[in-house]
Scaffold this motif. Structure first.
Motif, PDB file in Angstrom:
ATOM      1  N   PRO A   1       0.817  -1.211   0.000  1.00  0.00           N
ATOM      2  CA  PRO A   1       0.000   0.000   0.000  1.00  0.00           C
ATOM      3  C   PRO A   1       0.853   1.264   0.000  1.00  0.00           C
ATOM      4  N   ILE A   2       0.346   2.278  -0.667  1.00  0.00           N
ATOM      5  CA  ILE A   2       0.976   3.589  -0.631  1.00  0.00           C
ATOM      6  C   ILE A   2       0.327   4.389   0.485  1.00  0.00           C
ATOM      7  N   HIS A   3       1.120   4.894   1.415  1.00  0.00           N
ATOM      8  CA  HIS A   3       0.597   5.657   2.545  1.00  0.00           C
ATOM      9  C   HIS A   3       0.862   7.129   2.265  1.00  0.00           C
ATOM     10  N   ALA A   4      -0.172   7.827   1.827  1.00  0.00           N
ATOM     11  CA  ALA A   4      -0.011   9.177   1.305  1.00  0.00           C
ATOM     12  C   ALA A   4      -0.379  10.197   2.365  1.00  0.00           C
ATOM     13  N   GLU A   5       0.613  10.905   2.874  1.00  0.00           N
ATOM     14  CA  GLU A   5       0.320  11.846   3.943  1.00  0.00           C
ATOM     15  C   GLU A   5      -0.419  13.086   3.437  1.00  0.00           C
ATOM     16  N   ASP A   6      -0.314  13.379   2.144  1.00  0.00           N
ATOM     17  CA  ASP A   6      -0.986  14.565   1.612  1.00  0.00           C
ATOM     18  C   ASP A   6      -2.232  14.212   0.807  1.00  0.00           C
ATOM     19  N   LEU A   7      -2.904  13.124   1.191  1.00  0.00           N
ATOM     20  CA  LEU A   7      -4.117  12.703   0.486  1.00  0.00           C
ATOM     21  C   LEU A   7      -5.159  13.819   0.458  1.00  0.00           C
ATOM     22  N   HIS A   8      -5.426  14.440   1.599  1.00  0.00           N
ATOM     23  CA  HIS A   8      -6.449  15.480   1.663  1.00  0.00           C
ATOM     24  C   HIS A   8      -6.017  16.746   0.934  1.00  0.00           C
ATOM     25  N   ALA A   9      -4.722  17.049   0.957  1.00  0.00           N
ATOM     26  CA  ALA A   9      -4.240  18.189   0.184  1.00  0.00           C
ATOM     27  C   ALA A   9      -4.449  17.954  -1.306  1.00  0.00           C
ATOM     28  N   GLY A  10      -4.251  16.698  -1.747  1.00  0.00           N
ATOM     29  CA  GLY A  10      -4.507  16.370  -3.151  1.00  0.00           C
ATOM     30  C   GLY A  10      -5.983  16.495  -3.503  1.00  0.00           C
ATOM     31  N   TRP A  11      -6.850  16.091  -2.573  1.00  0.00           N
ATOM     32  CA  TRP A  11      -8.294  16.239  -2.781  1.00  0.00           C
ATOM     33  C   TRP A  11      -8.671  17.711  -2.913  1.00  0.00           C
ATOM     34  N   ARG A  12      -8.142  18.540  -2.034  1.00  0.00           N
ATOM     35  CA  ARG A  12      -8.451  19.969  -2.082  1.00  0.00           C
ATOM     36  C   ARG A  12      -7.955  20.583  -3.394  1.00  0.00           C
ATOM     37  N   LEU A  13      -6.763  20.194  -3.824  1.00  0.00           N
ATOM     38  CA  LEU A  13      -6.234  20.711  -5.079  1.00  0.00           C
ATOM     39  C   LEU A  13      -7.107  20.288  -6.247  1.00  0.00           C
ATOM     40  N   ARG A  14      -7.542  19.043  -6.244  1.00  0.00           N
ATOM     41  CA  ARG A  14      -8.369  18.562  -7.359  1.00  0.00           C
ATOM     42  C   ARG A  14      -9.678  19.345  -7.425  1.00  0.00           C
ATOM     43  N   LEU A  15     -10.309  19.594  -6.277  1.00  0.00           N
ATOM     44  CA  LEU A  15     -11.546  20.369  -6.278  1.00  0.00           C
ATOM     45  C   LEU A  15     -11.299  21.794  -6.750  1.00  0.00           C
ATOM     46  N   SER A  16     -10.193  22.375  -6.337  1.00  0.00           N
ATOM     47  CA  SER A  16      -9.928  23.762  -6.709  1.00  0.00           C
ATOM     48  C   SER A  16      -9.643  23.901  -8.197  1.00  0.00           C
ATOM     49  N   ARG A  17      -9.116  22.818  -8.822  1.00  0.00           N
ATOM     50  CA  ARG A  17      -8.798  22.895 -10.252  1.00  0.00           C
ATOM     51  C   ARG A  17     -10.026  22.654 -11.130  1.00  0.00           C
ATOM     52  N   TRP A  18     -10.657  21.486 -10.973  1.00  0.00           N
ATOM     53  CA  TRP A  18     -11.789  21.212 -11.866  1.00  0.00           C
ATOM     54  C   TRP A  18     -12.790  20.230 -11.296  1.00  0.00           C
ATOM     55  N   GLY A  19     -12.946  20.217  -9.992  1.00  0.00           N
ATOM     56  CA  GLY A  19     -14.052  19.465  -9.420  1.00  0.00           C
ATOM     57  C   GLY A  19     -13.693  18.044  -9.034  1.00  0.00           C
ATOM     58  N   ALA A  20     -14.703  17.374  -8.511  1.00  0.00           N
ATOM     59  CA  ALA A  20     -14.517  16.039  -7.952  1.00  0.00           C
ATOM     60  C   ALA A  20     -14.659  14.967  -9.015  1.00  0.00           C
TER      61      ALA A  20
END
Length: 418
Positions: A209-228
């Motif tokens: 498994p990949i343990h991604a400490e910035d998972l939520h930061a990536g989610w926020r960036l994706r929403l800010s760019r072009w949605g979910a």
């Protein structure tokens, strides 16, 4: 004999819930590592919680925390509010949602009632546990129905009362369900929680498994760019659970449901340790594998997945044409003109004799997958590994958004393919 709402005897409720569940529902505490929410930490969110407690007419929880999952839940005496909900709902909508989750029908055993309600959302492992869970849900159906009526009414009150408040409360619950579905899809994507076996980056594991400490930061960036990412919400299921809001939940939604809400309650900046703790709430637990930042993953981390999907579309075009296309122009033209046939061939379905005209963007969306693979092979990279089809040119900071070209200029996609 003491009875719970819905007429269930207290002794039977405790037996149905079980000793382990009862301990988790009443006496357990939330790990202190979760970020606390109080007057000094995330004060705006703390104020929303205080308002919701008043509308729900319940006592304060032992503590309030931010959680990583897109849910609102009680863990023992602690209230845990998922960060995706705090970002995606306005402060008013979050107050309605919290009021709904906090409110309970009148009872001398509120912890037991809450434990029985929360048990609905757990998926038991094993046949015996599943059978006991089914008995619990069957026996508590009247309690659940009464509780949902009370909760719906409390959410409407938190929305201000009146007819418009019914619509506002329904939208808050609908948005919460959409955020839950979209974030769950996002967190289950290969880069977030899958197995990495196609590359070696030195300190990163090549398997596991990949343990991604910035998972939520990536989610926020994706929403800010072009949605979910696209996610379906079962409105009929929601309507069954919320009889007081059923008609409004079935009504068409006005505007996008999953965004970064500009009127969300302010969340203080979260450091790397807090983000890692929140990500650990979502991702599979590891056994010694290091944590990584998704933003730092190389092209080799996501190229195999892009290649796999691009090859599927190229092979589907071959099947639709009955031969290899005569160059990239014919490949692009087939994807643009016959996207339904290509998609059915990719899925192994027979060609449709008669079908509705495809959406105007569908062919361009298929072509964009092939174009992304072509550019990645030429040295381009994603702006962020979790942002498909948003690419940065080699030795440049210029960003090419293929998703925008899908909407505005499909012809440009053909030029990039060449």
């Amino acid at each position: 004999m003491a009875r719970l709402p819905g007429g269930l005897p207290v002794w039977r409720g405790r037996r149905l819930l079980g000793a382990d569940d009862a301990g988790r529902a009443v006496g357990a505490t939330t790990p202190p590592a979760l970020p606390a929410v109080d007057a000094s930490h995330h004060a705006a969110l703390h104020s929303v919680v205080l308002d919701a407690l008043k509308f729900a007419d319940v006592g304060a929880p032992q503590s309030v925390h931010l959680g990583g999952s897109p849910t609102v839940e009680f863990r023992g005496g602690a209230l845990v509010i998922g960060l995706p909900l705090a970002w995606g709902l306005s402060a008013d909508q979050l107050r309605m949602l919290l009021t709904h989750e906090l409110a309970l029908p009148a009872s001398r055993h509120p912890d037991l009632v809450r434990g029985l309600l929360d048990a609905r959302h757990r998926t038991p492992a094993g046949e015996k546990a599943a059978a006991r869970h089914a008995r619990l849900l069957g026996a508590t159906e009247p309690l659940l129905a009464e509780a949902e009526q009370v909760r719906d009414a409390a959410a409407i009150t938190a929305a201000g009362g009146g007819l418009s408040a019914v619509e506002d409360a329904a939208r808050a619950l609908l948005k919460a369900a959409a955020i839950h579905a979209a974030f769950s899809t996002f967190a289950a994507a290969p880069l977030a929680s899958g197995t990495m076996s196609a590359f070696n980056t030195g300190s990163l594991p090549t398997t596991g498994p990949i343990h991604a400490e910035d998972l939520h930061a990536g989610w926020r960036l994706r929403l800010s760019r072009w949605g979910a990412p696209t996610a379906d919400v079962d409105r009929e299921e929601l309507a069954r659970h919320h009889p007081g809001l059923a008609e409004e939940l079935r009504a068409p939604a006005d505007g996008p449901l999953v965004t970064l809400d500009p009127d969300a309650a302010h969340i203080d900046e979260l450091g790397p340790a807090a983000l890692r703790t929140l990500a650990a709430e979502v991702l599979p637990s590891g056994s010694g594998e290091p944590w990584v930042r998704l933003a730092d993953l190389p092209v080799e981390a996501y190229l195999p997945d892009v290649e796999r999907r691009a090859r599927q579309y190229v092979e589907a075009v071959n099947e639709v044409l009955g031969r290899t296309p005569d160059g990239r122009d014919e490949l692009a033209g087939t994807l643009l003109r016959r996207p339904v046939d290509v998609e059915r061939a990719r899925r192994g379905l027979p060609a449709a004799a008669d079908s509705e005209p495809p959406p105007p963007w569908m062919g361009a969306a298929l072509l964009a997958v092939v174009v992304e693979y072509t550019l990645l092979r030429k040295g381009w990279r994603r702006e962020h590994p979790l942002l498909p089809r948003r690419l940065v040119a080699p030795d440049s900071d210029a960003v090419l958004d293929l998703n925008e070209l899908v909407r505005s200029d499909p012809g440009a996609l053909r030029r990039h393919l060449g």
